[in-house]
Write a protein that holds these residues in place. Structure first.
Motif, PDB file in Angstrom:
ATOM      1  N   ARG A   1       0.826  -1.214   0.000  1.00 19.17           N
ATOM      2  CA  ARG A   1       0.000   0.000   0.000  1.00 19.17           C
ATOM      3  C   ARG A   1       0.857   1.261   0.000  1.00 19.17           C
ATOM      4  N   GLU A   2       1.929   1.275   0.780  1.00 13.44           N
ATOM      5  CA  GLU A   2       2.791   2.455   0.836  1.00 13.44           C
ATOM      6  C   GLU A   2       3.393   2.756  -0.533  1.00 13.44           C
ATOM      7  N   VAL A   3       3.902   1.717  -1.195  1.00 13.82           N
ATOM      8  CA  VAL A   3       4.511   1.905  -2.516  1.00 13.82           C
ATOM      9  C   VAL A   3       3.456   2.371  -3.511  1.00 13.82           C
ATOM     10  N   GLU A   4       2.249   1.779  -3.445  1.00 13.13           N
ATOM     11  CA  GLU A   4       1.171   2.163  -4.362  1.00 13.13           C
ATOM     12  C   GLU A   4       0.775   3.627  -4.178  1.00 13.13           C
ATOM     13  N   ASP A   5       0.634   4.054  -2.934  1.00  8.57           N
ATOM     14  CA  ASP A   5       0.228   5.439  -2.684  1.00  8.57           C
ATOM     15  C   ASP A   5       1.241   6.427  -3.249  1.00  8.57           C
ATOM     16  N   LEU A   6       2.524   6.136  -3.084  1.00  4.91           N
ATOM     17  CA  LEU A   6       3.549   7.067  -3.565  1.00  4.91           C
ATOM     18  C   LEU A   6       3.680   7.021  -5.079  1.00  4.91           C
ATOM     19  N   LEU A   7       3.675   5.825  -5.655  1.00  2.00           N
ATOM     20  CA  LEU A   7       3.806   5.726  -7.109  1.00  2.00           C
ATOM     21  C   LEU A   7       2.562   6.264  -7.809  1.00  2.00           C
ATOM     22  N   GLY A   8       1.407   6.157  -7.127  1.00  2.00           N
ATOM     23  CA  GLY A   8       0.169   6.651  -7.715  1.00  2.00           C
ATOM     24  C   GLY A   8       0.121   8.150  -7.901  1.00  2.00           C
ATOM     25  N   THR A   9       1.059   8.881  -7.294  1.00  2.00           N
ATOM     26  CA  THR A   9       1.091  10.335  -7.480  1.00  2.00           C
ATOM     27  C   THR A   9       1.813  10.750  -8.754  1.00  2.00           C
ATOM     28  N   HIS A  10       2.451   9.810  -9.448  1.00  4.67           N
ATOM     29  CA  HIS A  10       3.173  10.160 -10.683  1.00  4.67           C
ATOM     30  C   HIS A  10       2.165  10.438 -11.805  1.00  4.67           C
ATOM     31  N   PRO A  11       2.372  11.477 -12.594  1.00  5.36           N
ATOM     32  CA  PRO A  11       1.401  11.829 -13.642  1.00  5.36           C
ATOM     33  C   PRO A  11       1.267  10.784 -14.749  1.00  5.36           C
ATOM     34  N   LEU A  12       2.228   9.877 -14.875  1.00  3.39           N
ATOM     35  CA  LEU A  12       2.135   8.849 -15.917  1.00  3.39           C
ATOM     36  C   LEU A  12       1.518   7.545 -15.386  1.00  3.39           C
ATOM     37  N   VAL A  13       0.975   7.595 -14.188  1.00  3.94           N
ATOM     38  CA  VAL A  13       0.369   6.409 -13.571  1.00  3.94           C
ATOM     39  C   VAL A  13      -1.128   6.636 -13.412  1.00  3.94           C
ATOM     40  N   ALA A  14      -1.937   5.850 -14.123  1.00  8.92           N
ATOM     41  CA  ALA A  14      -3.384   5.927 -13.946  1.00  8.92           C
ATOM     42  C   ALA A  14      -3.790   5.183 -12.678  1.00  8.92           C
ATOM     43  N   ARG A  15      -3.372   3.928 -12.571  1.00 13.41           N
ATOM     44  CA  ARG A  15      -3.578   3.122 -11.365  1.00 13.41           C
ATOM     45  C   ARG A  15      -2.389   2.188 -11.231  1.00 13.41           C
ATOM     46  N   VAL A  16      -2.202   1.651 -10.041  1.00 14.74           N
ATOM     47  CA  VAL A  16      -1.043   0.784  -9.837  1.00 14.74           C
ATOM     48  C   VAL A  16      -1.384  -0.313  -8.844  1.00 14.74           C
ATOM     49  N   ALA A  17      -0.834  -1.487  -9.072  1.00 15.73           N
ATOM     50  CA  ALA A  17      -0.914  -2.602  -8.126  1.00 15.73           C
ATOM     51  C   ALA A  17       0.506  -3.082  -7.869  1.00 15.73           C
ATOM     52  N   VAL A  18       0.858  -3.188  -6.605  1.00 17.45           N
ATOM     53  CA  VAL A  18       2.192  -3.665  -6.216  1.00 17.45           C
ATOM     54  C   VAL A  18       2.020  -5.040  -5.582  1.00 17.45           C
ATOM     55  N   VAL A  19       2.743  -6.018  -6.097  1.00 21.45           N
ATOM     56  CA  VAL A  19       2.616  -7.398  -5.613  1.00 21.45           C
ATOM     57  C   VAL A  19       4.003  -7.981  -5.364  1.00 21.45           C
ATOM     58  N   GLY A  20       4.037  -9.023  -4.549  1.00 16.63           N
ATOM     59  CA  GLY A  20       5.271  -9.760  -4.323  1.00 16.63           C
ATOM     60  C   GLY A  20       5.315 -10.996  -5.198  1.00 16.63           C
ATOM     61  N   LEU A  21       6.472 -11.256  -5.803  1.00 16.85           N
ATOM     62  CA  LEU A  21       6.654 -12.427  -6.658  1.00 16.85           C
ATOM     63  C   LEU A  21       7.794 -13.286  -6.104  1.00 16.85           C
ATOM     64  N   PRO A  22       7.715 -14.601  -6.272  1.00 17.51           N
ATOM     65  CA  PRO A  22       8.769 -15.478  -5.749  1.00 17.51           C
ATOM     66  C   PRO A  22      10.132 -15.125  -6.332  1.00 17.51           C
ATOM     67  N   ASP A  23      11.152 -15.155  -5.479  1.00 22.39           N
ATOM     68  CA  ASP A  23      12.503 -14.821  -5.923  1.00 22.39           C
ATOM     69  C   ASP A  23      13.483 -15.695  -5.137  1.00 22.39           C
ATOM     70  N   ASP A  24      14.326 -16.426  -5.850  1.00 25.65           N
ATOM     71  CA  ASP A  24      15.233 -17.379  -5.198  1.00 25.65           C
ATOM     72  C   ASP A  24      16.211 -16.689  -4.270  1.00 25.65           C
ATOM     73  N   GLU A  25      16.634 -15.492  -4.624  1.00 25.17           N
ATOM     74  CA  GLU A  25      17.637 -14.795  -3.828  1.00 25.17           C
ATOM     75  C   GLU A  25      17.018 -14.016  -2.671  1.00 25.17           C
ATOM     76  N   ARG A  26      15.896 -13.341  -2.942  1.00 26.37           N
ATOM     77  CA  ARG A  26      15.322 -12.411  -1.969  1.00 26.37           C
ATOM     78  C   ARG A  26      14.168 -13.007  -1.167  1.00 26.37           C
ATOM     79  N   GLY A  27      13.636 -14.135  -1.585  1.00 28.61           N
ATOM     80  CA  GLY A  27      12.405 -14.662  -1.016  1.00 28.61           C
ATOM     81  C   GLY A  27      11.219 -14.145  -1.809  1.00 28.61           C
ATOM     82  N   GLU A  28      11.061 -12.826  -1.834  1.00 25.68           N
ATOM     83  CA  GLU A  28      10.080 -12.167  -2.701  1.00 25.68           C
ATOM     84  C   GLU A  28      10.730 -10.921  -3.290  1.00 25.68           C
TER      85      GLU A  28
END
Length: 527
Positions: A430-457
């Motif tokens: 939610r925090e990332v979405e709220d901040l990125l959503g203020t950019h004029p080139l962003v209509a809407r945004v969804a931030v999700v976690g994806l599996p990553d072998d090195e980072r976990g997500e």
């Protein structure tokens, strides 16, 4: 006895009453007052509605539906749907509203879990054959429900003198609403007339609805917001514009013609109206609209600012869920920063607390899982195991992360399952979405976690393009987020662009589950 008063000094008590009893009292008090008008310009008064609903109830009774009958209905937002719903309430049937967008597998699950004996359908609507859908479901392991088809000006009809006595217990669980979540199957939420009426009353009181309110019902009446609206109409005597299909262009004309001054639903509806305002250019799109109610998820601050400034309305945050129809609503006279920065204050009857991960109660202003109790809270789930998991000492676990501020207002910060854990660090989507959503080139945004072998997500931002504007690139995304104060360790490692984010339900909430499934499918296919 608690009551809601109108500008016409009409007082309708709503405690300890069923929906049908409140409907009858309103019809006796203001029988000639206009209740509903629709896009076909059909009109019905409170007295006419009560009388017609009784005749529909008698017609359904002749078919074999009575007290305790299990009835699923999947109908568009029409006057006929409201009549069917209240007719079933008059009979004391157990009803299961299903929004029209739901299809075979989920409909079949609802029919089986509720043990539906009857299903009321519109036949073919919006190019889809609902009767064929139900008929083609696999009924080898369950009794096939009987189908009743209703249409415009086409309803069962009978003599009210043949009706059984109406129900008198507002606390009996006679409603099942399904909610999609992170589980593999939807959850059947049990409600009573009382829990639904308390939700509607909380909204009506906080928004100061009165007999001069003209409310737009542009969402699916089968949504949990439908019974809220019934409470507004019967307890306060508001006038309602019923809209069968949500089209921003035609909706604007309807709003102006009928002088709609209050519209609720979700931030997605506000965004669609905003797009129409921009398409048309100068001049207010909806000159009579005073207030726009939020709901169906938090409102990004950037969207709040755009709706407020460009539509010229007072945007009121609201927080509710299928399990609790109305939890918190903003005060209309709060200053802009309070409405922008919070998700409302608890309505009458609601107690709310934030709980730490260890189960202890968080301090004011401290983040935790929001937990609710009060008369608005559902009676549980159809699956007893889900009920046992959801309630702790009488408190409903919402799954929402947030805080109760020292002034009592609520601030949502995310979902428990919407936390991305990268290298052991918790990152709020939610925090990332709220901040990125203020950019004029962003209509809407969804931030999700994806599996990553090195980072976990890893953090992936999926951005909906702004029509007619260049694409946001990865470097600009990172620059913007850093400039907005986001910690570097929270920056997305992946950026995806799309013309339209997938949505779910009648409130058009972004479906993060669908976003994540699509990304994982593409990764599996090597695209």
């Amino acid at each position: 006895m608690a009551a809601v008063t109108t500008s016409a000094s009409a007082v309708i008590p709503i405690d300890d009453l069923t929906f049908w009893e409140v409907c009858e009292r309103r019809a006796r008090l203001t029988p000639d007052r206009l209740m509903i008008v629709d896009e076909r310009d059909r009109r019905i008064t409170f007295g006419e509605f009560r009388d017609r609903a009784e005749r529909v109830a008698a017609g359904l009774h002749q078919l074999g539906i009575g007290p305790g009958s299990r009835v699923t209905w999947q109908l568009p937002t029409r006057i006929e749907t409201l009549l069917v719903c209240l007719a079933l309430a008059r009979l004391g049937a157990h009803q299961n509203p299903v929004i029209p967008a739901v299809r075979g597998r989920e409909v079949g699950f609802a029919l089986r879990q509720t043990g539906a004996e009857w299903v009321v359908l519109p036949g073919t609507w919006n190019g889809f054959d609902y009767v064929e859908m139900v008929s083609e479901l696999d009924w080898s392991d369950a009794p096939r429900p009987r189908i009743v088809v209703v249409g415009v000006d086409d309803l069962p009809d009978g003599d009210p003198a043949t009706l059984p006595a109406p129900p008198t217990d507002p606390r009996e669980a006679r409603w099942t609403f399904y909610t999609s979540g992170t589980t593999s199957e939807p959850k059947g939420v049990l409600h009573s007339d009382e829990s639904l009426m308390w939700g509607g009353r909380g909204y009506a009181e906080r928004m100061r609805l009165d007999a001069d309110t003209v409310f737009a019902m542009q969402f699916a009446i089968a949504h949990i917001g439908g019974p809220n609206l019934f409470c507004f109409m019967f307890s306060v005597g508001i006038r309602t514009l019923s809209v069968e299909r949500f089209d921003p262009s035609s909706l604007a004309e309807l709003f102006r013609r009928h002088r709609v001054n209050l519209c609720g639903g979700s931030v997605a509806f506000g965004e669609l109206l905003l797009r129409e305002q921009r398409r048309r250019g100068a001049g207010r799109l909806l000159p009579d609209l005073r207030q726009l109610g939020g709901g169906a998820g938090p409102t990004p601050p950037a969207m709040f600012d755009q709706i407020t400034a460009e539509l010229g309305v007072t945007y009121i945050p609201a927080y509710g869920m299928t399990e609790v129809p109305m939890i918190a609503v903003g005060y209309p006279d709060d200053d802009v920063e309070l409405r922008r920065g919070t998700d409302g204050a608890p309505v009458r009857g609601i107690e709310i607390r934030a709980a730490r991960l260890d189960g202890t109660v968080a301090d004011p202003g401290e983040e935790g899982e929001l937990q609710i109790r009060g008369p608005q809270v559902c009676k549980g789930y159809r699956d007893p195991a889900q009920s046992a998991q959801a309630f702790v000492d009488g408190w409903l676990r919402t799954g929402d992360l947030g805080m109760v501020r020292p002034d009592g207002r609520i601030k949502l910060t995310g979902r428990i399952k919407d936390i991305i854990i990268r290298k052991g660090e918790n990152i709020s989507a939610r925090e990332v979405e709220d901040l990125l959503g203020t950019h004029p080139l962003v209509a809407r945004v969804a931030v999700v976690g994806l599996p990553d072998d090195e980072r976990g997500e890893r953090v992936c931002a999926v951005v909906e393009r702004v029509p007619g504007q260049p694409d946001l690139d990865f470097a600009e995304m990172q620059r913007h987020l850093l400039a907005a104060g986001l910690g570097r360790y929270k920056l997305p490692e992946q950026l995806e662009l799309t013309d339209e984010l997938p949505t779910q339900g009648s409130m058009l909430k972004i479906s993060k589950a669908a976003v994540r499934r699509e990304l994982l499918a593409r990764a599996g296919a090597g695209t």
